[in-house]
Design a protein around this motif. Structure first.
Motif, PDB file in Angstrom:
ATOM      1  N   SER A 166       0.858  -1.186   0.000  1.00 57.95           N
ATOM      2  CA  SER A 166       0.000   0.000   0.000  1.00 57.95           C
ATOM      3  C   SER A 166       0.893   1.234   0.000  1.00 57.95           C
ATOM      4  O   SER A 166       2.128   1.129   0.051  1.00 57.95           O
ATOM      5  CB  SER A 166      -0.910   0.006   1.234  1.00 57.95           C
ATOM      6  OG  SER A 166      -0.134   0.132   2.415  1.00 57.95           O
ATOM      7  N   GLY A 167       0.280   2.405  -0.043  1.00 60.77           N
ATOM      8  CA  GLY A 167       1.061   3.635  -0.069  1.00 60.77           C
ATOM      9  C   GLY A 167       1.950   3.804   1.143  1.00 60.77           C
ATOM     10  O   GLY A 167       3.020   4.417   1.058  1.00 60.77           O
ATOM     11  N   GLY A 168       1.543   3.265   2.276  1.00 59.33           N
ATOM     12  CA  GLY A 168       2.320   3.413   3.500  1.00 59.33           C
ATOM     13  C   GLY A 168       3.382   2.350   3.716  1.00 59.33           C
ATOM     14  O   GLY A 168       4.070   2.346   4.757  1.00 59.33           O
ATOM     15  N   THR A 169       3.543   1.438   2.765  1.00 60.90           N
ATOM     16  CA  THR A 169       4.531   0.358   2.918  1.00 60.90           C
ATOM     17  C   THR A 169       5.950   0.903   2.824  1.00 60.90           C
ATOM     18  O   THR A 169       6.258   1.737   1.975  1.00 60.90           O
ATOM     19  CB  THR A 169       4.332  -0.715   1.832  1.00 60.90           C
ATOM     20  OG1 THR A 169       3.020  -1.265   1.948  1.00 60.90           O
ATOM     21  CG2 THR A 169       5.365  -1.826   1.958  1.00 60.90           C
ATOM     22  N   GLN A 170       6.819   0.402   3.695  1.00 58.98           N
ATOM     23  CA  GLN A 170       8.246   0.737   3.643  1.00 58.98           C
ATOM     24  C   GLN A 170       9.004  -0.473   3.088  1.00 58.98           C
ATOM     25  O   GLN A 170       9.036  -1.538   3.705  1.00 58.98           O
ATOM     26  CB  GLN A 170       8.780   1.061   5.040  1.00 58.98           C
ATOM     27  CG  GLN A 170      10.276   1.385   5.092  1.00 58.98           C
ATOM     28  CD  GLN A 170      10.607   2.686   4.379  1.00 58.98           C
ATOM     29  OE1 GLN A 170      10.078   3.739   4.707  1.00 58.98           O
ATOM     30  NE2 GLN A 170      11.482   2.603   3.379  1.00 58.98           N
ATOM     31  N   ILE A 171       9.575  -0.309   1.910  1.00 61.23           N
ATOM     32  CA  ILE A 171      10.341  -1.389   1.289  1.00 61.23           C
ATOM     33  C   ILE A 171      11.716  -1.467   1.931  1.00 61.23           C
ATOM     34  O   ILE A 171      12.355  -0.444   2.212  1.00 61.23           O
ATOM     35  CB  ILE A 171      10.437  -1.163  -0.230  1.00 61.23           C
ATOM     36  CG1 ILE A 171       9.038  -1.255  -0.858  1.00 61.23           C
ATOM     37  CG2 ILE A 171      11.380  -2.172  -0.879  1.00 61.23           C
ATOM     38  CD1 ILE A 171       8.979  -0.828  -2.303  1.00 61.23           C
ATOM     39  N   GLU A 172      12.200  -2.693   2.166  1.00 57.73           N
ATOM     40  CA  GLU A 172      13.489  -2.903   2.809  1.00 57.73           C
ATOM     41  C   GLU A 172      14.483  -3.545   1.848  1.00 57.73           C
ATOM     42  O   GLU A 172      14.085  -4.182   0.856  1.00 57.73           O
ATOM     43  CB  GLU A 172      13.312  -3.819   4.040  1.00 57.73           C
ATOM     44  CG  GLU A 172      12.375  -3.260   5.099  1.00 57.73           C
ATOM     45  CD  GLU A 172      12.162  -4.239   6.247  1.00 57.73           C
ATOM     46  OE1 GLU A 172      12.765  -5.343   6.218  1.00 57.73           O
ATOM     47  OE2 GLU A 172      11.382  -3.896   7.167  1.00 57.73           O
ATOM     48  N   ALA A 173      15.765  -3.354   2.132  1.00 61.06           N
ATOM     49  CA  ALA A 173      16.810  -3.980   1.322  1.00 61.06           C
ATOM     50  C   ALA A 173      16.615  -5.492   1.325  1.00 61.06           C
ATOM     51  O   ALA A 173      16.346  -6.092   2.368  1.00 61.06           O
ATOM     52  CB  ALA A 173      18.185  -3.624   1.878  1.00 61.06           C
ATOM     53  N   GLY A 174      16.731  -6.100   0.143  1.00 58.95           N
ATOM     54  CA  GLY A 174      16.542  -7.545   0.013  1.00 58.95           C
ATOM     55  C   GLY A 174      15.140  -7.933  -0.388  1.00 58.95           C
ATOM     56  O   GLY A 174      14.903  -9.080  -0.803  1.00 58.95           O
ATOM     57  N   ASP A 175      14.183  -7.009  -0.281  1.00 59.29           N
ATOM     58  CA  ASP A 175      12.813  -7.309  -0.719  1.00 59.29           C
ATOM     59  C   ASP A 175      12.787  -7.514  -2.234  1.00 59.29           C
ATOM     60  O   ASP A 175      13.450  -6.805  -2.985  1.00 59.29           O
ATOM     61  CB  ASP A 175      11.867  -6.161  -0.379  1.00 59.29           C
ATOM     62  CG  ASP A 175      11.534  -6.075   1.103  1.00 59.29           C
ATOM     63  OD1 ASP A 175      11.872  -7.018   1.840  1.00 59.29           O
ATOM     64  OD2 ASP A 175      10.931  -5.053   1.505  1.00 59.29           O
ATOM     65  N   ILE A 176      12.001  -8.489  -2.669  1.00 56.44           N
ATOM     66  CA  ILE A 176      11.741  -8.679  -4.097  1.00 56.44           C
ATOM     67  C   ILE A 176      10.427  -7.971  -4.400  1.00 56.44           C
ATOM     68  O   ILE A 176       9.384  -8.323  -3.862  1.00 56.44           O
ATOM     69  CB  ILE A 176      11.660 -10.168  -4.453  1.00 56.44           C
ATOM     70  CG1 ILE A 176      13.010 -10.840  -4.180  1.00 56.44           C
ATOM     71  CG2 ILE A 176      11.259 -10.360  -5.911  1.00 56.44           C
ATOM     72  CD1 ILE A 176      12.986 -12.340  -4.287  1.00 56.44           C
ATOM     73  N   VAL A 177      10.500  -6.944  -5.239  1.00 55.68           N
ATOM     74  CA  VAL A 177       9.369  -6.045  -5.455  1.00 55.68           C
ATOM     75  C   VAL A 177       8.821  -6.228  -6.865  1.00 55.68           C
ATOM     76  O   VAL A 177       9.574  -6.232  -7.844  1.00 55.68           O
ATOM     77  CB  VAL A 177       9.796  -4.582  -5.240  1.00 55.68           C
ATOM     78  CG1 VAL A 177       8.598  -3.647  -5.378  1.00 55.68           C
ATOM     79  CG2 VAL A 177      10.441  -4.410  -3.863  1.00 55.68           C
ATOM     80  N   VAL A 178       7.501  -6.376  -6.969  1.00 56.97           N
ATOM     81  CA  VAL A 178       6.851  -6.559  -8.263  1.00 56.97           C
ATOM     82  C   VAL A 178       6.371  -5.207  -8.775  1.00 56.97           C
ATOM     83  O   VAL A 178       5.580  -4.533  -8.110  1.00 56.97           O
ATOM     84  CB  VAL A 178       5.656  -7.526  -8.152  1.00 56.97           C
ATOM     85  CG1 VAL A 178       5.043  -7.753  -9.529  1.00 56.97           C
ATOM     86  CG2 VAL A 178       6.097  -8.843  -7.545  1.00 56.97           C
ATOM     87  N   VAL A 179       6.859  -4.822  -9.956  1.00 58.53           N
ATOM     88  CA  VAL A 179       6.510  -3.535 -10.547  1.00 58.53           C
ATOM     89  C   VAL A 179       5.794  -3.763 -11.873  1.00 58.53           C
ATOM     90  O   VAL A 179       6.259  -4.536 -12.717  1.00 58.53           O
ATOM     91  CB  VAL A 179       7.761  -2.664 -10.776  1.00 58.53           C
ATOM     92  CG1 VAL A 179       7.363  -1.280 -11.288  1.00 58.53           C
ATOM     93  CG2 VAL A 179       8.571  -2.533  -9.488  1.00 58.53           C
ATOM     94  N   PHE A 180       4.676  -3.077 -12.048  1.00 55.66           N
ATOM     95  CA  PHE A 180       3.878  -3.145 -13.274  1.00 55.66           C
ATOM     96  C   PHE A 180       4.077  -1.832 -14.018  1.00 55.66           C
ATOM     97  O   PHE A 180       3.885  -0.758 -13.452  1.00 55.66           O
ATOM     98  CB  PHE A 180       2.403  -3.348 -12.904  1.00 55.66           C
ATOM     99  CG  PHE A 180       1.521  -3.746 -14.048  1.00 55.66           C
ATOM    100  CD1 PHE A 180       1.123  -5.063 -14.206  1.00 55.66           C
ATOM    101  CD2 PHE A 180       1.088  -2.811 -14.973  1.00 55.66           C
ATOM    102  CE1 PHE A 180       0.293  -5.433 -15.261  1.00 55.66           C
ATOM    103  CE2 PHE A 180       0.269  -3.166 -16.026  1.00 55.66           C
ATOM    104  CZ  PHE A 180      -0.130  -4.481 -16.168  1.00 55.66           C
TER     105      PHE A 180
END
Length: 447
Positions: free
Chosen positions: A419-433
């Motif tokens: 969501s908008g408030g999520t904090q992504i961390e180093a090592g996270d695998i992030v899905v981008v469209f």
């Protein structure tokens, strides 16, 4: 990045067009002036008319400074030899298209690298994997697993039975909701949705969710009455059909219709005859289809080399009551037509191969990338690096380019929605469209 493509055939031409739109320094080599002429005037790239197997040709194309050399002619031996030469002359990485599944054995990877071939691509394998994956869920147009299924993206055609039509997404996709809508294909338009957007009848909606919520998604889109696939009919016994039969789950029964008698004999040697029946005949023959039980068939897959034939065969199968149809459509001009006719899942080996190769051009740590032909968009898995921009702010503060949205992430093997408030961390695998945006604009957030 400098990229050299050897072979102005289907895959090479499609890839060259894609790269030129993304402002890559691209050189296309082919011995046929007519093939080169069909692309050079409309796209920003350099063409070289010469044999791809000659050292002088490769030198003149600038192979010594190439970041990536891609050999995609119809001749696998020529492709492999060209890659070996290119690597010896200074190319950093090389890709060879092959027509033999044996070359895809992971045990051979080191051997190929030693002789100068960084990667092998077998488009039939990529297509077969998509076909097999799609058949597992009869109610889904497209399925894409992230990090071995920790997250799942589902492309679903919305019918009147869906309970989520005509409601603002801000009411449907709340931070605590078990799914997000990351894109909507409506007619010829792809929408990266906002909170006020609504889902409409006949939209192709792309859901991001976790595996355990797939049954819930099936319920809210009104597809619980769709019968799971048990019996499959395949029209056309080419290489893609052989690879698909090897990947289709064992609980499914398959019948292949092949018009060429000699090919039928060969197919009986190539497939598992305990669960795959080879039938000599035309898959468009209504009397034959009825005789072989199309009324009890849940999926029809058309894999001949003719797009029109495949589209018409799928339309016929739908008229006869088959719920799930898959058509191989290699001609991009027919893709939109097939979609407008509600064909179902469309397979295009050129697009699949281009996605696979495109992944190699990104500098960030990208694990997987797919071109979603129906939505004219890319989906990629990026790994967030320590100190990268994406880890320094919350998602709503990142300032992602228009046309891009983050659908979810995988942290320590567990899938999570974003969501908008999520904090992504180093090592996270992030899905981008991404829709209508150069993927390089996204990768800088992750480096």
């Amino acid at each position: 990045m400098k990229i050299i493509i050897a072979g102005a055939y289907a895959i090479g031409t499609h890839l060259a067009k894609l790269l030129s739109r993304n402002n890559q320094d691209t050189v296309l080599i082919d011995s046929d002036i007519e093939r080169l002429a069909s692309i050079s005037s409309d796209y920003d790239l350099m063409t070289v008319q010469a044999s791809t197997s000659k050292i002088q040709t490769l030198k003149e194309a600038g192979v010594a400074g190439a970041d990536l050399f891609i050999a995609v002619t119809p001749d696998e031996n020529l492709n492999m030899n060209a890659c070996m030469l290119a690597k010896a002359l200074g190319a950093k990485r090389t890709v060879a298209k092959v027509d033999n599944n044996e070359y895809c054995d992971p045990k051979l990877k080191e051997t190929f690298e030693k002789v100068g071939i960084s990667s092998i691509i077998y488009p039939e394998n990529l297509a077969a994997r998509d076909i097999a994956s799609g058949l597992k869920m009869s109610w889904v147009r497209q399925r894409w697993d992230v990090h071995e299924g920790a997250l799942v993206m589902l492309g679903i055609k919305l019918r009147s039975t869906s309970e989520i039509l005509n409601e603002p997404l801000k009411d449907l996709c709340k931070p605590e909701s078990p799914y997000h809508i990351v894109a909507i294909k409506r007619g010829g338009e792809t929408i990266i949705p906002r909170g006020d957007d609504v889902l409409q009848l006949h939209d192709l909606a792309y859901f991001m969710t976790t595996r355990n919520y797939i049954p819930y998604i099936r319920k809210i889109v009104g597809k619980e009455h769709y019968v799971d696939v048990k019996n499959v009919m395949v029209m056309g016994g080419g290489s893609t059909a052989v690879r698909a039969c090897a990947m289709i789950p064992e609980y499914m029964n398959v019948k292949i219709f092949e018009a060429d008698e000699a090919r039928c004999e060969k197919l009986n040697e190539l497939v598992d005859t305990d669960r795959v029946m080879v039938i000599h005949g035309d898959g468009r023959d209504l009397s034959l289809l009825n005789e072989e039980g199309i009324k009890n068939t849940q999926a029809f897959v058309a894999l001949t080399g003719n797009a029109e034939t495949n589209i018409l065969a799928c339309l016929t199968a739908k008229r006869l009551g088959v719920r799930k149809t898959v058509a191989m459509v290699e001609n991009f001009d027919y893709v939109s037509m097939a979609e407008s006719l509600d064909i179902g899942t469309i397979i295009n080996k050129k697009a699949l191969a281009a996605s696979y190769i495109y992944q190699m051009m990104l500098d960030a740590d990208v694990n997987n990338i797919r071109f979603l032909m129906s939505a004219n968009a890319d989906v990629a898995e990026f790994t967030a690096q320590q100190g990268s921009k994406v880890t320094r702010k919350k998602v709503f503060e990142l300032g992602l380019p228009k046309g891009a949205t983050i659908g979810g992430l995988v942290r320590h093997g567990e899938g999570q929605l974003v969501s908008g408030g999520t904090q992504i961390e180093a090592g996270d695998i992030v899905v981008v469209f991404c829709h209508n945006i150069n993927m390089s604009k996204i990768e800088k957030f992750f480096r």
